[in-house]
Design a protein around this motif. Structure first.
Motif, PDB file in Angstrom:
ATOM      1  N   LEU A  73       0.843  -1.192   0.000  1.00  2.75           N
ATOM      2  CA  LEU A  73       0.000   0.000   0.000  1.00  2.75           C
ATOM      3  C   LEU A  73       0.878   1.242   0.000  1.00  2.75           C
ATOM      4  O   LEU A  73       1.789   1.366   0.819  1.00  2.75           O
ATOM      5  CB  LEU A  73      -0.908   0.035   1.234  1.00  2.75           C
ATOM      6  N   PHE A  74       0.588   2.144  -0.939  1.00  5.49           N
ATOM      7  CA  PHE A  74       1.242   3.443  -0.982  1.00  5.49           C
ATOM      8  C   PHE A  74       0.189   4.505  -0.693  1.00  5.49           C
ATOM      9  O   PHE A  74      -0.909   4.465  -1.246  1.00  5.49           O
ATOM     10  CB  PHE A  74       1.845   3.717  -2.369  1.00  5.49           C
ATOM     11  N   VAL A  75       0.521   5.440   0.181  1.00  2.00           N
ATOM     12  CA  VAL A  75      -0.346   6.573   0.492  1.00  2.00           C
ATOM     13  C   VAL A  75       0.495   7.834   0.329  1.00  2.00           C
ATOM     14  O   VAL A  75       1.559   7.958   0.929  1.00  2.00           O
ATOM     15  CB  VAL A  75      -0.916   6.480   1.930  1.00  2.00           C
ATOM     16  N   ASN A  76       0.004   8.737  -0.512  1.00  3.03           N
ATOM     17  CA  ASN A  76       0.724   9.983  -0.796  1.00  3.03           C
ATOM     18  C   ASN A  76       2.183   9.729  -1.170  1.00  3.03           C
ATOM     19  O   ASN A  76       3.098  10.328  -0.622  1.00  3.03           O
ATOM     20  CB  ASN A  76       0.638  10.962   0.387  1.00  3.03           C
ATOM     21  N   ASN A  77       2.367   8.790  -2.099  1.00  2.00           N
ATOM     22  CA  ASN A  77       3.696   8.513  -2.654  1.00  2.00           C
ATOM     23  C   ASN A  77       4.630   7.773  -1.703  1.00  2.00           C
ATOM     24  O   ASN A  77       5.795   7.596  -2.005  1.00  2.00           O
ATOM     25  CB  ASN A  77       4.366   9.814  -3.103  1.00  2.00           C
ATOM     26  N   GLU A  78       4.143   7.371  -0.534  1.00  2.00           N
ATOM     27  CA  GLU A  78       4.981   6.694   0.461  1.00  2.00           C
ATOM     28  C   GLU A  78       4.483   5.268   0.678  1.00  2.00           C
ATOM     29  O   GLU A  78       3.284   5.041   0.824  1.00  2.00           O
ATOM     30  CB  GLU A  78       4.909   7.423   1.810  1.00  2.00           C
ATOM     31  N   LEU A  79       5.417   4.339   0.752  1.00  3.76           N
ATOM     32  CA  LEU A  79       5.051   2.965   1.080  1.00  3.76           C
ATOM     33  C   LEU A  79       4.601   2.907   2.537  1.00  3.76           C
ATOM     34  O   LEU A  79       5.317   3.357   3.430  1.00  3.76           O
ATOM     35  CB  LEU A  79       6.241   2.023   0.870  1.00  3.76           C
ATOM     36  N   VAL A  80       3.408   2.370   2.759  1.00  2.20           N
ATOM     37  CA  VAL A  80       2.926   2.144   4.116  1.00  2.20           C
ATOM     38  C   VAL A  80       3.351   0.752   4.565  1.00  2.20           C
ATOM     39  O   VAL A  80       3.851   0.569   5.660  1.00  2.20           O
ATOM     40  CB  VAL A  80       1.385   2.293   4.190  1.00  2.20           C
ATOM     41  N   GLY A  81       3.168  -0.230   3.688  1.00  6.15           N
ATOM     42  CA  GLY A  81       3.584  -1.584   3.996  1.00  6.15           C
ATOM     43  C   GLY A  81       2.641  -2.614   3.425  1.00  6.15           C
ATOM     44  O   GLY A  81       1.839  -2.325   2.542  1.00  6.15           O
ATOM     45  N   GLY A  82       2.741  -3.824   3.965  1.00  3.86           N
ATOM     46  CA  GLY A  82       1.939  -4.942   3.511  1.00  3.86           C
ATOM     47  C   GLY A  82       0.793  -5.249   4.460  1.00  3.86           C
ATOM     48  O   GLY A  82       0.431  -4.444   5.319  1.00  3.86           O
ATOM     49  N   CYS A  83       0.280  -6.440   4.320  1.00  2.97           N
ATOM     50  CA  CYS A  83      -0.927  -6.845   5.041  1.00  2.97           C
ATOM     51  C   CYS A  83      -0.787  -6.740   6.557  1.00  2.97           C
ATOM     52  O   CYS A  83      -1.668  -6.186   7.221  1.00  2.97           O
ATOM     53  CB  CYS A  83      -1.281  -8.269   4.629  1.00  2.97           C
ATOM     54  N   ASP A  84       0.306  -7.257   7.121  1.00  5.18           N
ATOM     55  CA  ASP A  84       0.468  -7.231   8.579  1.00  5.18           C
ATOM     56  C   ASP A  84       0.460  -5.808   9.124  1.00  5.18           C
ATOM     57  O   ASP A  84      -0.146  -5.529  10.155  1.00  5.18           O
ATOM     58  CB  ASP A  84       1.772  -7.928   8.994  1.00  5.18           C
ATOM     59  N   ILE A  85       1.137  -4.919   8.425  1.00  3.94           N
ATOM     60  CA  ILE A  85       1.192  -3.522   8.867  1.00  3.94           C
ATOM     61  C   ILE A  85      -0.183  -2.875   8.744  1.00  3.94           C
ATOM     62  O   ILE A  85      -0.601  -2.123   9.630  1.00  3.94           O
ATOM     63  CB  ILE A  85       2.270  -2.752   8.086  1.00  3.94           C
TER      64      ILE A  85
END
Length: 107
Positions: A73-85
């Motif tokens: 998942l990317f939010v505002n051009n930044e990687l947030v992470g995967g499912c666990d996160i």
């Protein structure tokens, strides 16, 4: 334009984008299904890219993001992470705030 530029453009053009296996309607792995469901539960519109239908993206994105697995998942051009996160952020309420902020920037 190369695949890296395409990726950067796609991420920049979509404030909330989930790179997943399959689609939210037909996920092809449990982690992608969970991630898409969490985003739907937040009630915010988001874009998706099916990495199974885009082998070049599937191959290139992990080195671009420094994240080896999908979904991402990317939010505002930044990687947030995967499912666990996403699960963790959703449970403590941070994900909803992050997504709402991103969605508000669009409108």
């Amino acid at each position: 334009m190369g695949i890296l530029e395409d990726l950067q453009q796609t991420i920049a053009a979509n404030p909330i984008i989930l790179f997943m296996k399959g689609t939210p309607q037909a996920p092809q792995c449990g982690f992608s299904k969970t991630a898409a469901q969490i985003l739907r539960d937040c009630g915010i519109e988001f874009a998706t890219v099916d990495v199974l239908a885009n082998p070049a993206i599937r191959q290139t994105l992990p080195s671009y993001s420094n994240w080896p697995t999908f979904p991402q998942l990317f939010v505002n051009n930044e990687l947030v992470g995967g499912c666990d996160i996403l699960i963790e952020l959703h449970q403590d309420g941070q994900l909803q705030k992050m997504l709402q902020t991103a969605a508000n920037k669009v409108h």
